[in-house]
Design a protein around this motif. Structure first.
Motif, mmCIF file in Angstrom:
data_model
loop_
_atom_site.group_PDB
_atom_site.id
_atom_site.type_symbol
_atom_site.label_atom_id
_atom_site.label_comp_id
_atom_site.label_asym_id
_atom_site.label_seq_id
_atom_site.Cartn_x
_atom_site.Cartn_y
_atom_site.Cartn_z
ATOM 1 N N CYS A 65 -0.420 45.594 -24.071
ATOM 2 C CA CYS A 65 -1.782 45.272 -23.619
ATOM 3 C C CYS A 65 -1.654 44.429 -22.354
ATOM 4 O O CYS A 65 -1.304 43.252 -22.400
ATOM 5 C CB CYS A 65 -2.529 44.505 -24.697
ATOM 6 S SG CYS A 65 -4.214 44.095 -24.212
ATOM 7 N N PHE A 66 -1.942 45.066 -21.235
ATOM 8 C CA PHE A 66 -1.852 44.379 -19.935
ATOM 9 C C PHE A 66 -3.144 43.613 -19.679
ATOM 10 O O PHE A 66 -4.147 43.842 -20.355
ATOM 11 C CB PHE A 66 -1.621 45.409 -18.822
ATOM 12 C CG PHE A 66 -0.265 46.040 -18.849
ATOM 13 C CD1 PHE A 66 -0.073 47.261 -19.507
ATOM 14 C CD2 PHE A 66 0.833 45.429 -18.256
ATOM 15 C CE1 PHE A 66 1.187 47.859 -19.548
ATOM 16 C CE2 PHE A 66 2.097 46.013 -18.309
ATOM 17 C CZ PHE A 66 2.264 47.232 -18.944
ATOM 18 N N PRO A 67 -3.142 42.714 -18.696
ATOM 19 C CA PRO A 67 -4.396 42.077 -18.297
ATOM 20 C C PRO A 67 -5.438 43.137 -17.926
ATOM 21 O O PRO A 67 -5.085 44.185 -17.366
ATOM 22 C CB PRO A 67 -3.992 41.241 -17.084
ATOM 23 C CG PRO A 67 -2.548 40.904 -17.329
ATOM 24 C CD PRO A 67 -1.982 42.131 -17.973
ATOM 25 N N THR A 68 -6.698 42.862 -18.253
ATOM 26 C CA THR A 68 -7.708 43.882 -17.971
ATOM 27 C C THR A 68 -8.032 43.901 -16.473
ATOM 28 O O THR A 68 -7.625 43.017 -15.719
ATOM 29 C CB THR A 68 -8.992 43.617 -18.770
ATOM 30 O OG1 THR A 68 -9.675 42.497 -18.186
ATOM 31 C CG2 THR A 68 -8.689 43.354 -20.234
ATOM 32 N N ALA A 69 -8.834 44.849 -16.043
ATOM 33 C CA ALA A 69 -9.082 45.056 -14.614
ATOM 34 C C ALA A 69 -9.612 43.809 -13.917
ATOM 35 O O ALA A 69 -9.219 43.508 -12.781
ATOM 36 C CB ALA A 69 -10.053 46.212 -14.420
ATOM 37 N N SER A 70 -10.492 43.065 -14.589
ATOM 38 C CA SER A 70 -11.051 41.901 -13.874
ATOM 39 C C SER A 70 -9.986 40.833 -13.658
ATOM 40 O O SER A 70 -10.042 40.071 -12.686
ATOM 41 C CB SER A 70 -12.246 41.316 -14.627
ATOM 42 O OG SER A 70 -11.880 40.861 -15.904
ATOM 43 N N ALA A 71 -8.957 40.826 -14.528
ATOM 44 C CA ALA A 71 -7.838 39.901 -14.311
ATOM 45 C C ALA A 71 -6.937 40.448 -13.211
ATOM 46 O O ALA A 71 -6.566 39.734 -12.269
ATOM 47 C CB ALA A 71 -7.057 39.736 -15.608
ATOM 48 N N LEU A 72 -6.622 41.731 -13.296
ATOM 49 C CA LEU A 72 -5.792 42.355 -12.251
ATOM 50 C C LEU A 72 -6.439 42.143 -10.886
ATOM 51 O O LEU A 72 -5.773 41.862 -9.890
ATOM 52 C CB LEU A 72 -5.628 43.839 -12.554
ATOM 53 C CG LEU A 72 -4.817 44.678 -11.575
ATOM 54 C CD1 LEU A 72 -3.381 44.162 -11.469
ATOM 55 C CD2 LEU A 72 -4.832 46.140 -11.996
ATOM 56 N N SER A 73 -7.768 42.230 -10.874
ATOM 57 C CA SER A 73 -8.478 42.060 -9.604
ATOM 58 C C SER A 73 -8.320 40.643 -9.075
ATOM 59 O O SER A 73 -8.235 40.419 -7.873
ATOM 60 C CB SER A 73 -9.954 42.369 -9.821
ATOM 61 O OG SER A 73 -10.593 42.612 -8.600
#
Ligand code: GLC
Length: 674
Positions: A65-73
Motif C-alpha cells: 500500500c503506497f502513499p495515495t495520490a494526494s500524498a504523492l502529489s
C-alpha cells in the motif's frame, strides 16, 4: 496474424461480445479465433486484486500500500511518481494483471470530495505531470493503465447522474488539461470515462469528449473503458467511441445487436472499435512473455517509505519546535491511537490490503531510546474517532507532566471515501476540543494529521506550535512520520491543494453539490489558488506551501530572450542555495502572470516546477524552458489556445504566496484582436 486479419475472421456476434467484459475484472476471450482475455484491477496506489478461493469466496490479495495520490502529489516529484508506477506495474505483472485502473487525475474542485485522496491537485499542470510520470512508470513494465475518470468527476455526491455544467474555457484550462498532458506525454493504454454527465450528456456517450477531444484532437490511440456500470445506452456509447463496457452487462450484447440490425451502428463503427480495443489487448497479452513474474515486497516497502518521507508536509513550526531536540526534550506525551494504528488510505475501490503496516509509536520509541521518556495515551477509539473520546484525563495528565505533547489525529477509516463526500473539513468537534485542552496543558504541542485532503484547523492552530500533515502515506507512513519528527529526514512536502480557513471560503461553495440534477461550475477557471490569489482571499495555507528544517536562498534570475514571439522558447534560469545547516530538498515553482489582458486571467498560473536536493551551503542553477503553453489561454471565440501580446511576469516561488524572484518577458502574439 495482424489485428485486421483477426477481425476479418470474427462474426458480428463475436465482435459485439468482445465489447463488454466477461465478468468484473476480465475481458472476453475467443480462443478459437486467437483472441485472448486480459485482466484489469484497481489501484491506483497499490494493487487491489480481487481473487476467488476454492470455496468461491472472494478475497483481496495482499499488496504494497503506497502513499495515495494526494500524498504523492505533495512530493511534487515526478521521478518518484514514475518509480511508484513501475513498482505497481511489477506487482500487477507478478499477479497476472494487465491493466491497473489508475491514475485518477480529477481536479480538486472542492475539499469536500470524498475521493480527493485518490487525486493529485487543484492545479492541472501538477496533476498532469504526475499522472504522466505514473503512467510512464507502469507502462515501462509492460502493464497498461487506465487514466480516470474522464471527465469532471469532481464530487462523489450523486456521481452516477450529476450533470456537471462547465464552461468550455474552464473545461479546457482546468478539468481536461491534466488528461491532455498525460495522454500526450505518456499515451495511457486506456482512459476510463466518468459516471456523470458533462453539459447534459453522460461521459460514457459523450462524443465531444471521447472522440472529438480525446481521439481526434489529442491523438489518443488506446481504448476507452467505462467506469463500472457507467454505460446507459450501449449503442450511443459505441458511437461516441467507448470501446469496452465494464463490468459484464447482460444487456450489452442485445443492445448492440438490435442497434446493428436497425442500422443505428455500422460495420465500420464496430470494426474500428474492435480494432482499437484488440490493438491494446494483443499488445498487453504479448507483453506477458517479457514481464517480471515476481517482485520484491521489501524493496517496494522501502519505496513506499521514500515517498512518504517526501510527502509528509510540515505546515507549522513555531520556535522551531521540530525536529525534536534531545538536548532539550526529556519527556514526550504521545497522544492518539493513530500513533499506533495509522490511517494509511481512504475507502472504496482503491483500498489496498497492505502486506504490513509501520506505526509511528514503535519508531518513536526506537528513536527516543533511553534519552527521552515516552508516555502514551490513546484519545479515542480508533474505529470511532468521529464521536468518542476516552482517556482524555490521562492524556491531559501526561501532557502536563511532559516537555512536549504530540497529538495524532486525522480522518478515521472511511471518513474519506469513494461513494460519498465529506460534510465538513474540520476535525470532529470533540477532537478539536481535546487538542485545545491538551495544548492548554503544554505549550510545546505538535499535531500530526493523517488525512487525504485539506483540513480546516483555524479553531485550534494558533494554540499549537507545530503541525505535520502526514496525508494518507500508505503502509510505511508511520515510521516516516517518526523520522521526520526526530529530524532523521528533513520534511520537503508541499501542499498541492489550498487549505482554506473555512469551507465557506471555497470558490465552489455556492454551487456544490448542485441542485439535485446539475452542478454548475460557476467559478469557471477560478479554482483553488487561481481564485484565492486573484481575489486576495486569506487562506490557512496557500497552494505550494511546506516548511523545511533548513532555509533556501533564491537569486540571479535571468530570462532570455526577454522579448519573444509566441513560437520562441523562453529560458528561465536562477540559482538556489541551501543557507541552513541541514540537507534539504526544495520544490521550486514557476508561475506566469499576464499583467494586462483583454480576457479574464487568474492572478498567476503554475507552469513549471522541480525539486532540488541541496547539502548545507550547496547551491545549484535551475533552468526552465517555457513554450507557448506557458502564456496561452483558451479563447472560446477562436476555439483554440491563444497568446495575447503583452508583458508577462515570471514568478519563482517557494509557494504560490512566497514569491522569491520576479522577472518580465514581453511576448508578441501571432494574432492580436483589437
Ligand atoms: C469504481 C470506481 C473506479 C474503479 C472501478 C472498478 O466505481 O469509480 O475508479 O476503478 O469502479 O472498481
Amino acid at each position: 496474424m495482424n489485428i485486421k486479419e483477426v477481425i476479418s475472421k470474427l462474426s458480428i456476434d463475436e465482435k459485439l461480445t468482445l465489447l463488454t467484459g466477461k465478468d468484473t475484472w476480465n475481458t472476453v476471450a475467443i480462443e478459437e479465433k486467437g483472441v485472448p482475455s486480459i485482466c484489469v484491477s484497481d489501484g491506483p496506489h497499490g494493487l487491489r486484486k480481487v481473487c476467488t478461493n476454492e470455496k468461491g469466496q472472494t478475497f483481496t490479495k495482499e499488496a504494497v500500500c503506497f502513499p495515495t495520490a494526494s500524498a504523492l502529489s505533495a512530493t511534487w516529484n515526478t521521478e518518484l511518481a514514475e518509480k511508484v508506477g513501475q513498482a505497481i506495474g511489477e506487482e500487477c505483472s507478478a499477479n497476472d494483471v494487465d491493466i491497473i485502473l489508475g491514475p485518477g487525475t480529477n481536479i480538486k474542485r472542492t475539499p469536500l470530495c470524498g475521493r480527493n485522496f485518490e487525486y493529485f491537485s487543484e492545479d492541472p499542470v501538477l496533476a498532469g505531470e504526475l499522472s504522466a510520470a505514473y503512467i510512464k512508470g507502469v507502462q515501462s513494465t509492460g502493464v497498461g493503465t487506465s487514466l480516470k475518470h474522464f471527465s469532471t468527476n469532481n464530487q462523489e455526491y450523486d456521481r452516477f447522474h450529476v450533470n456537471t455544467e462547465v464552461d468550455i474555457r474552464a473545461l479546457r484550462e482546468i478539468y481536461l488539461k491534466p488528461f491532455e498532458i498525460a495522454v500526450k506525454k505518456s499515451k495511457p493504454t486506456s482512459v476510463m470515462c466518468a459516471y456523470n454527465r458533462l453539459n447534459g450528456i453522460y461521459c460514457s456517450e459523450n462524443k465531444f469528449l471521447l472522440n472529438d477531444i480525446l481521439r481526434e484532437e489529442w491523438g489518443f490511440d488506446g481504448f476507452v473503458v467505462s467506469d463500472w456500470g457507467a454505460v446507459h445506452d450501449r449503442a450511443k456509447a459505441l458511437k461516441a467511441s467507448l470501446e469496452l463496457e465494464m463490468p459484464y452487462s447482460e444487456k450489452s450484447f442485445d443492445a448492440l445487436k438490435q442497434a446493428y440490425e436497425n442500422g443505428k451502428i455500422t460495420d465500420e463503427e464496430i470494426d474500428s472499435a474492435v480494432e482499437r480495443f484488440l490493438n491494446i489487448v494483443f499488445r498487453l497479452y504479448n507483453n506477458r512473455n517479457n514481464r517480471v513474474k515476481e517482485y520484491n515486497p521489501d524493496g517496494h516497502h522501502k519505496l513506499a517509505k521514500e515517498i512518504a518521507l517526501e510527502a509528509i508536509t510540515l505546515l507549522k513550526n513555531e520556535d522551531n519546535i521540530l525536529p525534536i531536540k534531545k538536548e532539550k526534550i526529556k519527556s514526550i506525551a504521545v497522544i492518539g491511537n493513530y500513533a499506533k494504528t495509522p490511517i494509511i488510505q481512504g475507502g472504496g475501490s482503491a483500498e489496498v490490503k497492505p502486506i504490513k503496516i509501520d506505526n509511528a509509536f514503535d519508531r518513536i520509541i526506537e528513536l527516543a531510546g533511553s534519552d527521552i521518556e515516552i508516555k502514551y495515551s490513546d484519545l479515542y477509539a480508533a474505529w470511532s474517532h468521529i464521536n468518542s473520546i476516552n482517556n482524555l484525563s490521562t492524556a491531559l495528565t501526561f501532557a502536563c507532566d511532559s516537555d512536549m505533547a504530540i497529538i495524532f489525529v486525522g480522518s478515521p477509516f472511511n471518513y474519506e471515501s469513494e461513494g460519498y463526500d465529506r460534510t465538513s473539513i474540520t476535525l470532529p468537534p470533540h477532537i478539536e476540543d481535546a487538542i485545545l485542552k491538551i495544548a492548554a496543558k503544554n505549550p510545546n504541542t505538535v499535531v500530526v494529521i493523517q488525512a487525504g485532503s485539506a483540513i480546516d484547523m483555524s479553531s485550534w492552530i494558533d494554540k499549537v506550535k507545530g503541525v505535520v500533515f502526514a496525508w494518507f502515506t500508505g503502509q510505511a507512513g508511520g515510521s516516516a512520520i517518526a523520522e521526520i519528527l526526530f529530524g532523521l529526514s528533513n520534511p520537503c512536502g508541499k501542499i498541492a491543494e489550498t487549505f482554506p480557513l473555512k469551507i465557506e471560503d471555497t470558490p465552489s461553495y455556492a454551487t456544490y453539490p448542485g441542485n439535485g440534477y446539475a452542478s454548475w461550475y460557476a467559478e469557471g477557471i477560478m479554482v483553488g489558488y487561481r481564485y484565492y490569489d486573484t481575489y486576495n482571499k486569506d487562506v490557512l495555507f496557500p497552494f505550494g506551501h511546506g516548511l523545511s528544517y533548513t532555509t533556501f536562498e533564491y537569486k540571479d534570475l535571468t530570462i532570455t530572450p526577454d522579448t519573444a514571439s509566441e513560437e520562441n522558447e523562453i529560458n528561465v534560469k536562477f540559482r538556489i542555495k541551501n543557507t541552513g545547516n541541514m540537507q534539504g530538498k526544495e520544490i521550486v515553482q514557476l508561475y506566469v502572470k499576464d499583467t494586462h489582458s483583454k480576457a479574464l486571467r487568474p492572478d498567476k498560473e503554475l507552469k513549471a516546477f522541480c525539486k532540488i536536493d541541496l547539502k548545507p551551503g550547496e547551491e545549484k542553477e535551475v533552468e526552465f524552458k517555457l513554450d507557448k503553453s506557458a502564456f496561452a489561454y483558451f479563447n472560446t471565440s477562436f476555439n483554440d489556445w491563444h497568446v495575447e501580446s503583452g508583458r508577462f511576469k515570471i514568478l519563482i516561488g517557494s509557494s504560490s504566496r512566497d514569491i522569491r524572484l520576479k522577472g518580465n518577458v514581453y511576448v508578441k502574439s501571432n494574432f492580436d484582436f483589437s
